[in-house]
Motif scaffolding. Sequence first.
Motif, PDB file in Angstrom:
ATOM      1  N   ARG A  18      -9.480   0.408  11.642  1.00 23.25           N
ATOM      2  CA  ARG A  18      -9.032  -0.215  10.387  1.00 23.25           C
ATOM      3  C   ARG A  18      -8.332   0.756   9.440  1.00 23.25           C
ATOM      4  O   ARG A  18      -7.419   0.383   8.731  1.00 23.25           O
ATOM      5  N   PHE A  19      -8.774   2.012   9.435  1.00 17.21           N
ATOM      6  CA  PHE A  19      -8.235   3.009   8.504  1.00 17.21           C
ATOM      7  C   PHE A  19      -7.866   4.292   9.264  1.00 17.21           C
ATOM      8  O   PHE A  19      -8.518   5.335   9.098  1.00 17.21           O
ATOM      9  N   PRO A  20      -6.844   4.232  10.104  1.00 17.51           N
ATOM     10  CA  PRO A  20      -6.513   5.393  10.950  1.00 17.51           C
ATOM     11  C   PRO A  20      -6.170   6.658  10.162  1.00 17.51           C
ATOM     12  O   PRO A  20      -6.470   7.766  10.625  1.00 17.51           O
ATOM     13  N   LYS A  21      -5.590   6.530   8.997  1.00 14.85           N
ATOM     14  CA  LYS A  21      -5.262   7.720   8.191  1.00 14.85           C
ATOM     15  C   LYS A  21      -6.552   8.436   7.753  1.00 14.85           C
ATOM     16  O   LYS A  21      -6.644   9.659   7.826  1.00 14.85           O
ATOM     17  N   PHE A  22      -7.552   7.671   7.324  1.00 16.32           N
ATOM     18  CA  PHE A  22      -8.831   8.268   6.949  1.00 16.32           C
ATOM     19  C   PHE A  22      -9.538   8.820   8.188  1.00 16.32           C
ATOM     20  O   PHE A  22     -10.127   9.913   8.139  1.00 16.32           O
ATOM     21  N   GLY A  53     -10.190  11.343   0.438  1.00 14.04           N
ATOM     22  CA  GLY A  53      -9.695  10.288   1.324  1.00 14.04           C
ATOM     23  C   GLY A  53     -10.411   8.968   1.106  1.00 14.04           C
ATOM     24  O   GLY A  53      -9.806   7.903   1.230  1.00 14.04           O
ATOM     25  N   THR A  54     -11.694   9.035   0.756  1.00 14.39           N
ATOM     26  CA  THR A  54     -12.422   7.786   0.482  1.00 14.39           C
ATOM     27  C   THR A  54     -11.836   7.091  -0.742  1.00 14.39           C
ATOM     28  O   THR A  54     -11.730   5.871  -0.775  1.00 14.39           O
ATOM     29  N   ALA A  55     -11.440   7.874  -1.742  1.00 11.55           N
ATOM     30  CA  ALA A  55     -10.834   7.288  -2.951  1.00 11.55           C
ATOM     31  C   ALA A  55      -9.537   6.573  -2.609  1.00 11.55           C
ATOM     32  O   ALA A  55      -9.259   5.488  -3.141  1.00 11.55           O
ATOM     33  N   ASP A  56      -8.746   7.172  -1.716  1.00  5.30           N
ATOM     34  CA  ASP A  56      -7.493   6.531  -1.299  1.00  5.30           C
ATOM     35  C   ASP A  56      -7.761   5.183  -0.641  1.00  5.30           C
ATOM     36  O   ASP A  56      -7.084   4.192  -0.925  1.00  5.30           O
ATOM     37  N   VAL A  57      -8.749   5.145   0.244  1.00  2.36           N
ATOM     38  CA  VAL A  57      -9.087   3.890   0.923  1.00  2.36           C
ATOM     39  C   VAL A  57      -9.560   2.854  -0.090  1.00  2.36           C
ATOM     40  O   VAL A  57      -9.100   1.706  -0.093  1.00  2.36           O
ATOM     41  N   ILE A  58     -10.477   3.250  -0.958  1.00  2.00           N
ATOM     42  CA  ILE A  58     -11.029   2.312  -1.943  1.00  2.00           C
ATOM     43  C   ILE A  58      -9.927   1.765  -2.845  1.00  2.00           C
ATOM     44  O   ILE A  58      -9.873   0.563  -3.110  1.00  2.00           O
ATOM     45  N   LYS A  71     -13.178  -7.473   1.289  1.00  3.26           N
ATOM     46  CA  LYS A  71     -14.285  -7.443   2.242  1.00  3.26           C
ATOM     47  C   LYS A  71     -14.294  -6.118   3.014  1.00  3.26           C
ATOM     48  O   LYS A  71     -15.344  -5.496   3.178  1.00  3.26           O
ATOM     49  N   ASP A  72     -13.119  -5.673   3.458  1.00  3.48           N
ATOM     50  CA  ASP A  72     -13.039  -4.391   4.164  1.00  3.48           C
ATOM     51  C   ASP A  72     -13.378  -3.231   3.232  1.00  3.48           C
ATOM     52  O   ASP A  72     -13.993  -2.254   3.653  1.00  3.48           O
ATOM     53  N   GLY A  73     -12.977  -3.319   1.984  1.00  2.00           N
ATOM     54  CA  GLY A  73     -13.300  -2.281   1.016  1.00  2.00           C
ATOM     55  C   GLY A  73     -14.800  -2.159   0.796  1.00  2.00           C
ATOM     56  O   GLY A  73     -15.334  -1.052   0.714  1.00  2.00           O
TER      57      GLY A  73
END
Length: 93
Positions: A18-22, A53-58, A71-73
Amino acid sequence: MGRPLKFRKRDYFWIKNRFPKFYKLLKDTAHIVNDEVYVETVTQAEYDIIFDGTADVIMDEIDPEKGELTKDGLRFEEAWDYADREGVPFGEK
């Protein structure tokens, strides 16, 4: 001294898809231990890169209309909370 982040295997592989960059931040120091994937962080700087990186995803997972996590967040946030649950500062363990 470092400490590992400990992801559940199912969360780790979900993040991979789901989050390949992270995921790229995790994969080089990851290894499986029973039902968890340990991601070694030897220095505070290594941990900080992953934490940032978690901040970027969130931020990317905030629904702009509702101002809430998708939901993914929410699932990502829960996976991170589990992985970083020990929270022992560097040098104390």
